[in-house]
Enzyme design. Structure first.
Site, PDB file in Angstrom:
ATOM      1  N   ASP A  91      47.864  12.216  43.633  1.00 11.40           N
ATOM      2  CA  ASP A  91      49.065  12.673  42.936  1.00 11.40           C
ATOM      3  C   ASP A  91      50.128  11.597  43.166  1.00 11.40           C
ATOM      4  OD1 ASP A  91      51.225  14.047  41.944  1.00 11.40           O
ATOM      5  OD2 ASP A  91      51.157  15.673  43.416  1.00 11.40           O
ATOM      6  N   THR A 126      52.520   7.885  42.090  1.00 10.30           N
ATOM      7  CA  THR A 126      53.301   7.243  41.039  1.00 10.30           C
ATOM      8  C   THR A 126      52.357   6.330  40.238  1.00 10.30           C
ATOM      9  OG1 THR A 126      53.952   5.586  42.660  1.00 10.30           O
ATOM     10  CG2 THR A 126      55.484   7.397  42.299  1.00 10.30           C
TER      11      THR A 126
END
Lengths: 275, 275
Positions: free
Chosen positions: B155, B157
């Site tokens: 999860d 960037t």
């Protein structure tokens, strides 16, 4: 100097695109028309400041508004498009060999004229002999043609301003009467994420007019939220359970037979909205 | 005076949001962190100027990145989240009663701290006794834990800057080894509309590591194009054909059992990209 165009259908969440060149900008009889060339998406048509279509993503909208109803109907011969002066929907309709006549009823002649000039990839089928162009009011046209079309596609701007009358129960009942006995209606019907009340209202209005009413979704990057609803009303044929076994390959870029069915599977928040 | 925040992952197509108030803005050890309150979408977390999550649409991302792998696995007990310091993925994971331990491995302590303070709706499960928080490098953590997790969720960037190492074949092979014998990996993997090459590269890299590799899509309004890909790699269980007959109702807002399957049905241009 940098030029940017802002699209502000949703006032507090505004998409902006860097512009190479403004190809045309004019006040037509009905609206503010602009075609600009953008870096991200190629040429883009805006009406009253709202993105209608772009070279890079137009196929999603035009394929989905056309092939879902036309592949649901077993033998569409006559198709009416209300609005859609850019010609993209006509282009997709005429890929169907069963179609003998596609009528484009567009109120704003300038949209057709400028799209022919600046968006030939989209407007390319408007001179096809099977396409008949009628410049005038869609509401009047539908009222004056009863029991005539196998499919009616409302390819309009949004439900405020010029196109307001192309949404709502009384128009949907007129469309019902304009259709043949197993006819199908479809319209672009906004974003359920930003405009849930409008989507719900349109769906309820269509349900009043048609025995089978469903919503399907498509991922259109240049429309607010990127996730757009279409409402389909049908007299006999269920678009979600259409027999697609004989559907030919139309060389599409978004539509597939599997996606035809999958586009009716709604997120929970949209399911809940329509209850 | 009007305040607007610009999100510019795609340089020539820039989304802008009208801001009520800046709640926090700081340079952390790793990135530029901001939480602003927007008119259109409520509070919003940005890292290095890129929207990570908002109160109004976070459920789409967090439900889809979590429930697709966790309902594919027949009995997920230990789950690792790499990144995800806002806590939304942990919140969804802990809805699964089979889960005994969910580890959050986040490199940037400040993300957790500020999200706990300003985004409690999202971070609410970070203090759950089943959640273990480890502040540190995800690559190192994965390398040091072999054959341990039933599901690993990346999860992160985007694949440039801080999170670059969380994409690519060598990391996916490490994740394979971190998983138990029927483990499942999932990651957020960008927009195929604007970044087709990146999506293709990630998919190919994952395919090198996992016998079953698929892409599914979700409509996330605040991510560029509004249409986001997730790549899933699995050792044994096929996520598209998972047995969902015993899946309980988790009170979701986006995920449904039907949408679980439908989210693997890709538009033609994405199908073609992955060939």
């Amino acid at each position: 100097m940098e030029m940017w165009v802002k699209e502000s259908q949703i006032g507090d969440a505004v998409m902006t695109y860097k512009v190479k060149e403004t190809l045309v900008r004019k006040k037509t009889k009905y609206q503010d028309l602009a075609i600009v060339d953008t870096y991200a998406l190629g040429r883009m048509l805006l009406l009253d400041g709202i993105v209608q279509t772009t070279i890079n993503d137009e196929y999603v909208y035009h394929e989905m508004i056309t092939h879902i109803p036309l592949f649901t109907h077993p033998n569409p011969k006559k198709v009416l498009v209300v609005g859609g002066g850019d010609g993209g929907t006509i282009r997709e309709i005429l890929k169907h060999t069963s179609v003998e006549k596609a009528v484009l009823c567009e109120i704003d002649e300038d949209v057709i004229k400028e799209c022919k000039k600046y968006l030939p990839e989209i407007s390319c089928a408007l001179d096809d002999p099977r396409c008949e162009i009628f410049i005038g009011d869609g509401i009047k046209y539908v009222h004056e043609h009863k029991n005539e079309f196998d499919v009616v596609i409302v390819d309009s701007t949004d439900p405020f301003g010029a196109a307001e009358g192309l949404f709502g129960g009384s128009f949907y009942k007129e469309i019902f009467n304009c259709l043949t006995e197993d006819g199908i209606f479809v319209a672009q019907t906004e974003t359920p994420f930003y405009l849930p009340n409008q989507v719900k209202q349109i769906y309820d209005d269509a349900k009043e007019a048609f025995p089978i009413t469903k919503i399907f979704m498509a991922a259109i990057p240049t429309y607010p939220s990127g996730y757009w609803s279409f409402t389909i009303g049908s007299k006999k044929h269920d678009p979600e359970n259409a027999d697609l076994s004989k559907v030919p390959n139309l060389n599409t870029r978004y539509y597939t037979k599997k996606l035809h069915k999958a586009s009716f599977v709604l997120p929970k928040y949209v399911e809940d909205l329509l209850k």
